[in-house]
Design a protein around this motif. Structure first.
Motif, PDB file in Angstrom:
ATOM      1  N   ALA A 174      11.072   2.804  -4.335  1.00 43.88           N
ATOM      2  CA  ALA A 174      10.070   3.574  -5.100  1.00 43.88           C
ATOM      3  C   ALA A 174      10.435   5.057  -5.172  1.00 43.88           C
ATOM      4  O   ALA A 174      10.001   5.758  -6.084  1.00 43.88           O
ATOM      5  CB  ALA A 174       8.690   3.391  -4.470  1.00 43.88           C
ATOM      6  N   LEU A 175      11.231   5.523  -4.216  1.00 44.04           N
ATOM      7  CA  LEU A 175      11.592   6.950  -4.215  1.00 44.04           C
ATOM      8  C   LEU A 175      12.937   7.234  -4.894  1.00 44.04           C
ATOM      9  O   LEU A 175      13.319   8.381  -5.058  1.00 44.04           O
ATOM     10  CB  LEU A 175      11.652   7.479  -2.778  1.00 44.04           C
ATOM     11  CG  LEU A 175      10.319   7.885  -2.138  1.00 44.04           C
ATOM     12  CD1 LEU A 175      10.522   8.281  -0.686  1.00 44.04           C
ATOM     13  CD2 LEU A 175       9.675   9.045  -2.903  1.00 44.04           C
ATOM     14  N   LYS A 176      13.625   6.156  -5.281  1.00 46.13           N
ATOM     15  CA  LYS A 176      15.003   6.320  -5.749  1.00 46.13           C
ATOM     16  C   LYS A 176      15.131   7.233  -6.977  1.00 46.13           C
ATOM     17  O   LYS A 176      15.834   8.242  -6.952  1.00 46.13           O
ATOM     18  CB  LYS A 176      15.591   4.947  -6.056  1.00 46.13           C
ATOM     19  CG  LYS A 176      17.064   4.864  -5.843  1.00 46.13           C
ATOM     20  CD  LYS A 176      17.567   3.460  -6.092  1.00 46.13           C
ATOM     21  CE  LYS A 176      18.096   2.839  -4.827  1.00 46.13           C
ATOM     22  NZ  LYS A 176      18.580   1.468  -5.039  1.00 46.13           N
ATOM     23  N   GLU A 177      14.422   6.869  -8.042  1.00 47.96           N
ATOM     24  CA  GLU A 177      14.577   7.638  -9.281  1.00 47.96           C
ATOM     25  C   GLU A 177      14.076   9.061  -9.115  1.00 47.96           C
ATOM     26  O   GLU A 177      14.590   9.992  -9.728  1.00 47.96           O
ATOM     27  CB  GLU A 177      13.879   6.946 -10.451  1.00 47.96           C
ATOM     28  CG  GLU A 177      14.604   5.690 -10.927  1.00 47.96           C
ATOM     29  CD  GLU A 177      16.118   5.900 -11.068  1.00 47.96           C
ATOM     30  OE1 GLU A 177      16.529   6.915 -11.674  1.00 47.96           O
ATOM     31  OE2 GLU A 177      16.901   5.066 -10.560  1.00 47.96           O
ATOM     32  N   ARG A 178      13.051   9.187  -8.289  1.00 47.63           N
ATOM     33  CA  ARG A 178      12.496  10.514  -8.054  1.00 47.63           C
ATOM     34  C   ARG A 178      13.548  11.440  -7.435  1.00 47.63           C
ATOM     35  O   ARG A 178      13.625  12.617  -7.734  1.00 47.63           O
ATOM     36  CB  ARG A 178      11.331  10.354  -7.093  1.00 47.63           C
ATOM     37  CG  ARG A 178      10.318  11.416  -7.164  1.00 47.63           C
ATOM     38  CD  ARG A 178       9.021  10.778  -6.782  1.00 47.63           C
ATOM     39  NE  ARG A 178       8.048  11.755  -6.410  1.00 47.63           N
ATOM     40  CZ  ARG A 178       6.830  11.438  -6.020  1.00 47.63           C
ATOM     41  NH1 ARG A 178       6.463  10.184  -5.946  1.00 47.63           N
ATOM     42  NH2 ARG A 178       5.973  12.364  -5.717  1.00 47.63           N
ATOM     43  N   GLN A 179      14.335  10.872  -6.545  1.00 44.64           N
ATOM     44  CA  GLN A 179      15.392  11.676  -5.924  1.00 44.64           C
ATOM     45  C   GLN A 179      16.491  11.973  -6.937  1.00 44.64           C
ATOM     46  O   GLN A 179      16.997  13.103  -7.001  1.00 44.64           O
ATOM     47  CB  GLN A 179      15.957  10.931  -4.718  1.00 44.64           C
ATOM     48  CG  GLN A 179      14.927  10.788  -3.609  1.00 44.64           C
ATOM     49  CD  GLN A 179      15.440   9.910  -2.470  1.00 44.64           C
ATOM     50  OE1 GLN A 179      16.088  10.382  -1.546  1.00 44.64           O
ATOM     51  NE2 GLN A 179      15.154   8.622  -2.536  1.00 44.64           N
ATOM     52  N   ARG A 180      16.834  10.979  -7.749  1.00 40.03           N
ATOM     53  CA  ARG A 180      17.929  11.198  -8.717  1.00 40.03           C
ATOM     54  C   ARG A 180      17.558  12.247  -9.755  1.00 40.03           C
ATOM     55  O   ARG A 180      18.416  12.908 -10.318  1.00 40.03           O
ATOM     56  CB  ARG A 180      18.306   9.879  -9.377  1.00 40.03           C
ATOM     57  CG  ARG A 180      18.997   8.977  -8.380  1.00 40.03           C
ATOM     58  CD  ARG A 180      19.480   7.687  -8.990  1.00 40.03           C
ATOM     59  NE  ARG A 180      20.251   6.938  -8.003  1.00 40.03           N
ATOM     60  CZ  ARG A 180      20.391   5.635  -7.984  1.00 40.03           C
ATOM     61  NH1 ARG A 180      19.815   4.901  -8.922  1.00 40.03           N
ATOM     62  NH2 ARG A 180      21.099   5.046  -7.050  1.00 40.03           N
ATOM     63  N   ALA A 181      16.241  12.402  -9.996  1.00 36.02           N
ATOM     64  CA  ALA A 181      15.792  13.370 -11.000  1.00 36.02           C
ATOM     65  C   ALA A 181      16.074  14.815 -10.585  1.00 36.02           C
ATOM     66  O   ALA A 181      16.007  15.734 -11.399  1.00 36.02           O
ATOM     67  CB  ALA A 181      14.298  13.189 -11.258  1.00 36.02           C
ATOM     68  N   PHE A 182      16.424  15.003  -9.311  1.00 46.41           N
ATOM     69  CA  PHE A 182      16.738  16.364  -8.851  1.00 46.41           C
ATOM     70  C   PHE A 182      18.118  16.818  -9.337  1.00 46.41           C
ATOM     71  O   PHE A 182      18.466  17.974  -9.203  1.00 46.41           O
ATOM     72  CB  PHE A 182      16.714  16.418  -7.322  1.00 46.41           C
ATOM     73  CG  PHE A 182      15.335  16.551  -6.740  1.00 46.41           C
ATOM     74  CD1 PHE A 182      14.894  17.756  -6.227  1.00 46.41           C
ATOM     75  CD2 PHE A 182      14.467  15.471  -6.711  1.00 46.41           C
ATOM     76  CE1 PHE A 182      13.621  17.885  -5.690  1.00 46.41           C
ATOM     77  CE2 PHE A 182      13.199  15.581  -6.167  1.00 46.41           C
ATOM     78  CZ  PHE A 182      12.771  16.797  -5.662  1.00 46.41           C
ATOM     79  N   ALA A 227       0.842  -1.206   0.000  1.00 45.16           N
ATOM     80  CA  ALA A 227       0.000   0.000   0.000  1.00 45.16           C
ATOM     81  C   ALA A 227       0.872   1.249   0.000  1.00 45.16           C
ATOM     82  O   ALA A 227       0.574   2.239  -0.687  1.00 45.16           O
ATOM     83  CB  ALA A 227      -0.918  -0.012   1.221  1.00 45.16           C
ATOM     84  N   LEU A 228       1.978   1.180   0.732  1.00 46.50           N
ATOM     85  CA  LEU A 228       2.872   2.345   0.805  1.00 46.50           C
ATOM     86  C   LEU A 228       3.547   2.615  -0.538  1.00 46.50           C
ATOM     87  O   LEU A 228       3.737   3.767  -0.926  1.00 46.50           O
ATOM     88  CB  LEU A 228       3.927   2.142   1.891  1.00 46.50           C
ATOM     89  CG  LEU A 228       3.421   2.217   3.330  1.00 46.50           C
ATOM     90  CD1 LEU A 228       4.516   1.809   4.313  1.00 46.50           C
ATOM     91  CD2 LEU A 228       2.903   3.622   3.659  1.00 46.50           C
ATOM     92  N   VAL A 229       3.890   1.551  -1.238  1.00 45.51           N
ATOM     93  CA  VAL A 229       4.526   1.734  -2.544  1.00 45.51           C
ATOM     94  C   VAL A 229       3.542   2.391  -3.507  1.00 45.51           C
ATOM     95  O   VAL A 229       3.885   3.344  -4.222  1.00 45.51           O
ATOM     96  CB  VAL A 229       5.039   0.387  -3.107  1.00 45.51           C
ATOM     97  CG1 VAL A 229       5.380   0.504  -4.587  1.00 45.51           C
ATOM     98  CG2 VAL A 229       6.257  -0.066  -2.333  1.00 45.51           C
ATOM     99  N   ARG A 230       2.298   1.920  -3.514  1.00 43.77           N
ATOM    100  CA  ARG A 230       1.282   2.551  -4.382  1.00 43.77           C
ATOM    101  C   ARG A 230       1.147   4.023  -4.011  1.00 43.77           C
ATOM    102  O   ARG A 230       1.122   4.899  -4.871  1.00 43.77           O
ATOM    103  CB  ARG A 230      -0.073   1.845  -4.229  1.00 43.77           C
ATOM    104  CG  ARG A 230      -0.194   0.569  -5.055  1.00 43.77           C
ATOM    105  CD  ARG A 230      -1.640   0.110  -5.152  1.00 43.77           C
ATOM    106  NE  ARG A 230      -2.239  -0.187  -3.851  1.00 43.77           N
ATOM    107  CZ  ARG A 230      -2.071  -1.333  -3.178  1.00 43.77           C
ATOM    108  NH1 ARG A 230      -1.355  -2.300  -3.700  1.00 43.77           N
ATOM    109  NH2 ARG A 230      -2.647  -1.522  -1.999  1.00 43.77           N
ATOM    110  N   CYS A 231       1.099   4.269  -2.725  1.00 45.02           N
ATOM    111  CA  CYS A 231       0.955   5.643  -2.244  1.00 45.02           C
ATOM    112  C   CYS A 231       2.165   6.485  -2.673  1.00 45.02           C
ATOM    113  O   CYS A 231       2.027   7.636  -3.092  1.00 45.02           O
ATOM    114  CB  CYS A 231       0.820   5.617  -0.722  1.00 45.02           C
ATOM    115  SG  CYS A 231       0.685   7.227   0.024  1.00 45.02           S
ATOM    116  N   THR A 232       3.352   5.899  -2.611  1.00 46.46           N
ATOM    117  CA  THR A 232       4.569   6.626  -3.000  1.00 46.46           C
ATOM    118  C   THR A 232       4.480   7.057  -4.465  1.00 46.46           C
ATOM    119  O   THR A 232       4.762   8.208  -4.808  1.00 46.46           O
ATOM    120  CB  THR A 232       5.811   5.729  -2.793  1.00 46.46           C
ATOM    121  OG1 THR A 232       5.855   5.346  -1.433  1.00 46.46           O
ATOM    122  CG2 THR A 232       7.088   6.449  -3.151  1.00 46.46           C
TER     123      THR A 232
END
Ligand code: DC
Length: 277
Positions: A167-175, A113-118
């Motif tokens: 799930a947050l990895k690529e989102r952080q790298r996009a910065f 559920a947390l991954v979907r939410c992420t």
């Protein structure tokens, strides 16, 4: 510049030493009063431009990791602004997922559920005129809720799930965008940007961190006790350092900076001296 954008371990025991200077690899810097210590080699920055095309791997990154309350956020924001670089507050992403999960009444012990939410959670960052970071979660203003101790505790709990971290990895790298990025968190130098040009591990004694937090909250009219804050800080340190995935620990090539007894300006100057010796 220096603003952030929407998009996203029982480790080594840390024994900071107080030195009147610090060293990074073979270079030595004078940094009055600073408890800063090299634990390896910080690589030199690269040119941001490559034949007119900005390659992400050519964009310099400065990572600032460390335990809660060490001053990473304030220092990172000022350093990003002084360098004219972008800023990633990775803790805010974990906090935002925690807030979105609680708004949706999700079971925060359910990683699926947390991954979907992420993946579903939109986070928007904007700086106000004073340089303070404002955050919107799924379009709702959430800055104050994000800063609550209870939100930090939820973020720390959900951050222990490897699925959420991944799930947050690529989102952080996009910065990582030109001309550079200052990334603040727990695993910026170890997992998200292991190839970063500059890495700092910022610590302060738990007592001093509790006192700083107490003064911040007192200024905001929030009633807390130093003893209660110290207990929360120690519990969060232990949880962040003991999780099996991406535990809180300095990268091997990070420079340790103990900010106990230093003010923000002194810490900022030490960090800037690392980037621009
Ligand atoms: O930096 P912060 O206090 O806003 O972070 C809140 C929590 O999020 C922290 O206790 C652990 C987690 N976190 C993490 O696991 N990895 C990061 N890079 C940033 C934060």
């Amino acid at each position: 510049m220096g603003s952030a954008h929407a998009s996203g371990a029982a480790g080594t025991k840390i024994k900071p030493r107080i030195l009147a200077g610090f060293s990074v690899g073979v270079q030595a810097f004078a940094c009055a009063g600073a408890g800063l210590r090299g634990v390896g080699h910080a690589r030199a920055g690269h040119n941001a431009e490559n034949c007119g095309v900005t390659m992400s791997e050519n964009i310099p990154v400065l990572t600032i990791d460390g335990p809660s309350g060490a001053g990473k956020g304030t220092v990172s924001r000022i350093v990003a602004s002084r360098l004219g670089w972008h800023y990633l507050d990775s803790g805010a992403l974990y906090r935002a997922v925690g807030v979105a999960a609680s708004w949706a009444n999700l079971d925060i012990s359910d990683p699926a559920a947390l991954v979907r939410c992420t993946f579903d959670t939109e986070v928007a960052f904007r700086e106000n005129d004073l340089g303070d970071l404002r955050v919107w979660v799924n379009g709702s203003y959430a800055t104050d809720e994000l800063r609550l101790e209870t939100t930090g505790a939820v973020a720390s709990a959900i951050a222990a799930f490897p699925e959420v971290r991944s799930a947050l990895k690529e989102r952080q790298r996009a910065f990582r965008q030109a001309p550079g990025l200052v990334a603040d968190g727990r695993d910026m130098g170890t997992v998200i940007f292991p190839e970063a040009s500059f890495k700092v591990f910022l610590t302060a004694s738990a007592e001093e961190r509790a006192e700083r937090r107490y003064n911040q909250l007192k200024d905001k009219g929030v009633s807390v006790t130093i003893g209660g804050l110290l207990r929360e800080i120690l519990a969060r340190d232990a949880r962040d350092a003991q999780r099996t995935v991406a535990p809180l620990r300095p990268a091997e090539d990070a420079v340790l900076l103990d900010s106990t007894g230093l003010n923000i300006d002194q810490v900022v100057e030490c960090v800037l001296a690392l980037v621009n010796p």
